[in-house]
Design an enzyme around this catalytic site. Structure first.
Site, PDB file in Angstrom:
ATOM      1  N   SER A 125       0.766  -1.291  -0.121  1.00 46.73           N
ATOM      2  CA  SER A 125       0.078   0.019  -0.148  1.00 46.73           C
ATOM      3  C   SER A 125       0.732   1.164  -0.163  1.00 46.73           C
ATOM      4  O   SER A 125       1.973   1.198   0.781  1.00 46.73           O
ATOM      5  CB  SER A 125      -1.053   0.020   1.342  1.00 46.73           C
ATOM      6  OG  SER A 125      -1.363   1.139   1.363  1.00 46.73           O
ATOM      7  N   TYR A 150      -1.963  -1.455  11.025  1.00 45.05           N
ATOM      8  CA  TYR A 150      -2.386  -2.087   9.610  1.00 45.05           C
ATOM      9  C   TYR A 150      -1.086  -1.446   8.814  1.00 45.05           C
ATOM     10  O   TYR A 150      -0.644  -2.408   8.088  1.00 45.05           O
ATOM     11  CB  TYR A 150      -3.984  -1.340   9.171  1.00 45.05           C
ATOM     12  CG  TYR A 150      -3.906  -1.475   7.655  1.00 45.05           C
ATOM     13  CD1 TYR A 150      -4.110  -2.925   7.154  1.00 45.05           C
ATOM     14  CD2 TYR A 150      -3.646  -0.662   6.667  1.00 45.05           C
ATOM     15  CE1 TYR A 150      -4.184  -3.033   5.716  1.00 45.05           C
ATOM     16  CE2 TYR A 150      -3.572  -0.643   5.153  1.00 45.05           C
ATOM     17  CZ  TYR A 150      -3.742  -1.967   4.932  1.00 45.05           C
ATOM     18  OH  TYR A 150      -4.009  -2.274   3.411  1.00 45.05           O
ATOM     19  N   LYS A 154       1.987  -3.904   6.569  1.00 44.01           N
ATOM     20  CA  LYS A 154       2.355  -3.653   5.282  1.00 44.01           C
ATOM     21  C   LYS A 154       4.055  -3.547   5.317  1.00 44.01           C
ATOM     22  O   LYS A 154       4.749  -4.124   4.455  1.00 44.01           O
ATOM     23  CB  LYS A 154       1.813  -2.573   4.377  1.00 44.01           C
ATOM     24  CG  LYS A 154       0.254  -2.969   4.356  1.00 44.01           C
ATOM     25  CD  LYS A 154      -0.160  -4.225   3.406  1.00 44.01           C
ATOM     26  CE  LYS A 154      -1.514  -4.532   3.292  1.00 44.01           C
ATOM     27  NZ  LYS A 154      -1.656  -5.837   2.762  1.00 44.01           N
TER      28      LYS A 154
HETATM   29  P1  NAD Z   1     -11.053  -7.463   1.422  1.00 40.95           P
HETATM   30  O1  NAD Z   1     -11.120  -7.205   2.803  1.00 40.95           O
HETATM   31  O2  NAD Z   1     -12.089  -7.313   0.428  1.00 40.95           O
HETATM   32  O3  NAD Z   1     -10.436  -8.881   0.811  1.00 40.95           O
HETATM   33  C1  NAD Z   1      -9.552  -9.536   1.645  1.00 40.95           C
HETATM   34  C2  NAD Z   1     -10.040 -10.872   1.639  1.00 40.95           C
HETATM   35  O4  NAD Z   1      -9.234 -11.893   2.437  1.00 40.95           O
HETATM   36  C3  NAD Z   1     -11.333 -11.072   2.228  1.00 40.95           C
HETATM   37  O5  NAD Z   1     -12.285 -11.929   1.421  1.00 40.95           O
HETATM   38  C4  NAD Z   1     -11.150 -12.033   3.531  1.00 40.95           C
HETATM   39  O6  NAD Z   1     -12.234 -12.817   3.943  1.00 40.95           O
HETATM   40  C5  NAD Z   1      -9.817 -12.637   3.170  1.00 40.95           C
HETATM   41  N1  NAD Z   1      -9.056 -12.964   4.505  1.00 40.95           N
HETATM   42  C6  NAD Z   1      -8.570 -12.065   5.395  1.00 40.95           C
HETATM   43  N2  NAD Z   1      -7.820 -12.882   6.040  1.00 40.95           N
HETATM   44  C7  NAD Z   1      -7.589 -14.215   5.670  1.00 40.95           C
HETATM   45  C8  NAD Z   1      -7.234 -15.469   6.371  1.00 40.95           C
HETATM   46  N3  NAD Z   1      -6.615 -15.232   7.216  1.00 40.95           N
HETATM   47  N4  NAD Z   1      -7.359 -16.396   5.526  1.00 40.95           N
HETATM   48  C9  NAD Z   1      -8.189 -16.567   4.466  1.00 40.95           C
HETATM   49  N5  NAD Z   1      -8.818 -15.466   3.840  1.00 40.95           N
HETATM   50  C10 NAD Z   1      -8.594 -14.313   4.696  1.00 40.95           C
HETATM   51  O7  NAD Z   1      -9.744  -6.385   1.059  1.00 40.95           O
HETATM   52  P2  NAD Z   1      -9.460  -5.752  -0.469  1.00 40.95           P
HETATM   53  O8  NAD Z   1      -9.851  -4.287  -0.493  1.00 40.95           O
HETATM   54  O9  NAD Z   1      -9.773  -6.641  -1.507  1.00 40.95           O
HETATM   55  O10 NAD Z   1      -7.905  -5.870  -0.146  1.00 40.95           O
HETATM   56  C11 NAD Z   1      -6.939  -6.744  -0.506  1.00 40.95           C
HETATM   57  C12 NAD Z   1      -5.581  -6.516  -0.190  1.00 40.95           C
HETATM   58  O11 NAD Z   1      -4.988  -5.179  -0.772  1.00 40.95           O
HETATM   59  C13 NAD Z   1      -5.150  -6.546   1.210  1.00 40.95           C
HETATM   60  O12 NAD Z   1      -3.933  -7.043   1.571  1.00 40.95           O
HETATM   61  C14 NAD Z   1      -5.495  -5.059   1.604  1.00 40.95           C
HETATM   62  O13 NAD Z   1      -4.525  -4.782   2.989  1.00 40.95           O
HETATM   63  C15 NAD Z   1      -4.677  -4.375   0.370  1.00 40.95           C
HETATM   64  N6  NAD Z   1      -4.792  -2.946   0.124  1.00 40.95           N
HETATM   65  C16 NAD Z   1      -6.057  -2.695   0.000  1.00 40.95           C
HETATM   66  C17 NAD Z   1      -6.420  -1.388  -0.342  1.00 40.95           C
HETATM   67  C18 NAD Z   1      -7.755  -0.783  -0.384  1.00 40.95           C
HETATM   68  O14 NAD Z   1      -8.017   0.552  -0.052  1.00 40.95           O
HETATM   69  N7  NAD Z   1      -8.899  -1.723  -0.725  1.00 40.95           N
HETATM   70  C19 NAD Z   1      -5.356  -0.488  -0.567  1.00 40.95           C
HETATM   71  C20 NAD Z   1      -3.797  -0.874  -0.385  1.00 40.95           C
HETATM   72  C21 NAD Z   1      -3.920  -2.194   0.011  1.00 40.95           C
HETATM   73  C1  WQD Z   2      -9.629   9.309   0.893  1.00 41.30           C
HETATM   74  C2  WQD Z   2      -9.730  11.027   1.180  1.00 41.30           C
HETATM   75  C3  WQD Z   2     -10.161  11.500   3.532  1.00 41.30           C
HETATM   76  C4  WQD Z   2     -14.118   9.719   3.826  1.00 41.30           C
HETATM   77  C5  WQD Z   2      -7.092   4.340   3.139  1.00 41.30           C
HETATM   78  C6  WQD Z   2      -6.078   3.658   4.238  1.00 41.30           C
HETATM   79  C7  WQD Z   2      -4.987   3.319   3.162  1.00 41.30           C
HETATM   80  C8  WQD Z   2      -5.360   2.477   2.157  1.00 41.30           C
HETATM   81  C9  WQD Z   2      -6.619   3.013   1.339  1.00 41.30           C
HETATM   82  C10 WQD Z   2      -4.957   0.317   2.492  1.00 41.30           C
HETATM   83  C11 WQD Z   2      -9.029  11.287   2.167  1.00 41.30           C
HETATM   84  C12 WQD Z   2     -11.200  11.746   2.483  1.00 41.30           C
HETATM   85  C13 WQD Z   2     -12.788  10.048   3.475  1.00 41.30           C
HETATM   86  C14 WQD Z   2     -14.928  10.487   4.191  1.00 41.30           C
HETATM   87  C15 WQD Z   2     -13.677  12.323   3.497  1.00 41.30           C
HETATM   88  N1  WQD Z   2      -5.735   1.300   2.341  1.00 41.30           N
HETATM   89  N2  WQD Z   2     -12.540  11.342   3.120  1.00 41.30           N
HETATM   90  N3  WQD Z   2     -14.859  11.969   3.884  1.00 41.30           N
HETATM   91  O1  WQD Z   2      -7.396   7.524   3.997  1.00 41.30           O
HETATM   92  O2  WQD Z   2      -6.309   7.665   1.569  1.00 41.30           O
HETATM   93  O3  WQD Z   2      -6.578   5.436   2.669  1.00 41.30           O
HETATM   94  O4  WQD Z   2      -7.494   3.713   2.459  1.00 41.30           O
HETATM   95  O5  WQD Z   2      -3.819   0.132   2.206  1.00 41.30           O
HETATM   96  O6  WQD Z   2      -4.001   2.550   3.932  1.00 41.30           O
HETATM   97  O7  WQD Z   2      -5.517   4.494   5.195  1.00 41.30           O
HETATM   98  O8  WQD Z   2      -8.654   6.651   1.822  1.00 41.30           O
HETATM   99  O9  WQD Z   2     -10.777   6.465   1.246  1.00 41.30           O
HETATM  100  O10 WQD Z   2     -10.305   6.722   3.550  1.00 41.30           O
HETATM  101  O11 WQD Z   2      -9.691   8.780   2.129  1.00 41.30           O
HETATM  102  O12 WQD Z   2     -13.274  13.375   3.222  1.00 41.30           O
HETATM  103  O13 WQD Z   2     -16.200  10.306   4.652  1.00 41.30           O
HETATM  104  O14 WQD Z   2     -11.075  11.208   1.278  1.00 41.30           O
HETATM  105  O15 WQD Z   2      -9.951  12.531   4.571  1.00 41.30           O
HETATM  106  O16 WQD Z   2      -8.423  12.650   2.094  1.00 41.30           O
HETATM  107  P1  WQD Z   2      -7.168   6.975   2.590  1.00 41.30           P
HETATM  108  P2  WQD Z   2     -10.023   7.188   2.141  1.00 41.30           P
END
Ligand code: NAD
Ligand code: WQD
Length: 342
Positions: A125, A150, A154
């Site tokens: 991330s 969290y 990462k």
């Molecule tokens: P998500 O929660 O929708 O998907 C994660 C999946 O993993 C879920 O289906 C959950 O049931 C499964 N899971 C979690 N722990 C498990 C375990 N111990 N065993 C088996 N299954 C398990 O999340 P997502 O948004 O699709 O994110 C996927 C990956 O991307 C994550 O590693 C997350 O940290 C990373 N990521 C997400 C974002 C975001 O904004 N969505 C941003 C950056 C990184």
């Molecule tokens: C986006 C922008 C808020 C909600 C988070 C995690 C990051 C990554 C992605 C996994 C920001 C603003 C939000 C609202 C708002 N996940 N906002 N009103 O904070 O960039 O990242 O998700 O790795 O680790 O921290 O994403 O979608 O929460 O916010 O104004 O009700 O929207 O302040 O500027 P963020 P977000």
């Protein structure tokens, strides 16, 4: 065609990636414990691709199950490891839950492949950069102290991967640092399924627009940005899914320069919160109710990625803009209004 294990494959980014893998001709096997996803997603994936992916429900923290599974599936050549807990706020309240799940699952998987060749793609991330000193942020930028457990999972996971890859040439590891994934598949059959009140901007926007939530609060308009609201690099989840296929191809074709590599995956373009709100209104014709509120603790002011490394070395580039992100997120919100997932 190669067989790819997708952990967390019924989740948000995982399900979109499964579809793209199937489109590219890969055989997919999903492991997910359904902790944060629905079994119904398998049927949704099947409706899109015409192929039901193989599915196994178990917890990747269970070492015996992971070892047993990998030993019975020796034909797996690659792993895309999405499975993790990802809620920043919850991780502050329950750090051990996050450290346990995100580390044990990773360590069990890596251990199960000891002595075997494996292509490993890890979900990292942009949170590892914190507030970067220079924008757009490149992969060479320093990792900043994590704002949450969290974020720390990462950072430490990347260190675990570096050290594991450094002692064994069998691991070919690519860590993809995602910026802000939003939107849904164009079919509107899969998308993000937030539990409870969404903490992320786009799911809050769509839920507010459909009447599930009240007005959107813009967290601060006094930042040093063009309109005072925070800037992020929003990327369409389908573009992000395709980056995983590009990473696998690099591994399979032996194009990696080192056996651990990092790539930013974003659009290279920053948008403010107010610009996202405007893009939603313009692309859907739906007026949003929003107000300006105080800053949210822990928010970085502005971040967007330098994505030239991914463009050059993965031959991948984001193709979809904010309009597609907003339209598809809205179509998905309308789909889930009439179709419940459990
Ligand atoms: P998500 O929660 O929708 O998907 C994660 C999946 O993993 C879920 O289906 C959950 O049931 C499964 N899971 C979690 N722990 C498990 C375990 N111990 N065993 C088996 N299954 C398990 O999340 P997502 O948004 O699709 O994110 C996927 C990956 O991307 C994550 O590693 C997350 O940290 C990373 N990521 C997400 C974002 C975001 O904004 N969505 C941003 C950056 C990184
Ligand atoms: C986006 C922008 C808020 C909600 C988070 C995690 C990051 C990554 C992605 C996994 C920001 C603003 C939000 C609202 C708002 N996940 N906002 N009103 O904070 O960039 O990242 O998700 O790795 O680790 O921290 O994403 O979608 O929460 O916010 O104004 O009700 O929207 O302040 O500027 P963020 P977000």
């Amino acid at each position: 065609m190669s067989k790819i294990l997708v952990t967390g494959g019924t989740g948000y980014i995982g399900s979109h990636t499964v579809v793209e893998l199937q489109n590219a001709g890969y055989e997919v096997v999903i492991v997910d414990n359904l902790d944060n996803s629905s079994i119904q997603i398998l049927d949704q994936i099947t409706q899109i691709s015409g192929k039901k992916p193989e599915f196994h429900q178990f917890d990747l923290c269970d070492e015996t199950q992971v070892i047993d599974f990998i030993s019975k599936n020796q034909d797996i050549t690659g792993v895309i490891h999405f499975a993790a807990h990802k809620a920043v706020g919850e991780s502050v309240a329950k750090p051990l839950k996050y450290y346990r799940n995100n580390f044990f699952s990773l360590i069990n998987l890596l251990s199960a492949f000891a002595g075997k060749e494996v292509n490993f793609v890890f979900s990292s991330s942009c949170t590892v950069y914190g507030q970067p000193d220079v924008l757009p942020v490149t992969e060479a930028a320093p990792v900043k102290k994590a704002e949450s457990p969290y974020g720390n999972t990462k950072q430490i996971a990347e260190e675990i991967l570096v050290e594991t890859a450094s002692v064994s040439e069998n691991y070919h590891v690519i860590s993809l640092r995602y910026f802000n994934p939003v939107g849904a598949h164009k079919s509107a059959l899969i998308g993000e399924l937030p539990i409870g009140v969404p903490q992320n901007l786009v799911p809050f926007i769509t839920q507010s627009a459909i009447g599930k939530r009240g007005a959107i609060t813009v967290f601060g308009n006094d930042y040093d940005t063009p309109d005072g609201s925070c800037v992020r690099d929003y990327i369409h989840v389908v573009d992000l899914a395709k980056a995983h296929i590009a990473a696998l191809k690099r591994q399979e074709e032996g194009r990696m320069e080192k056996n651990f590599e990092i790539f930013n995956v974003g659009t290279g373009k920053g948008s403010t919160v107010l610009e996202v709100i405007k893009a939603f209104e313009e692309s859907t014709g739906v007026k949003l109710d929003y107000k300006i509120g105080p800053r949210r603790a822990g928010d970085v002011e502005k971040v967007w990625g330098d994505v030239s490394k991914a463009e050059k070395e993965l031959n991948w580039k984001a193709e979809l803009g904010l309009e597609d992100m907003m339209k598809s997120a809205w179509a998905w919100e309308n789909y889930i209004k009439d179709n419940s997932f459990s």
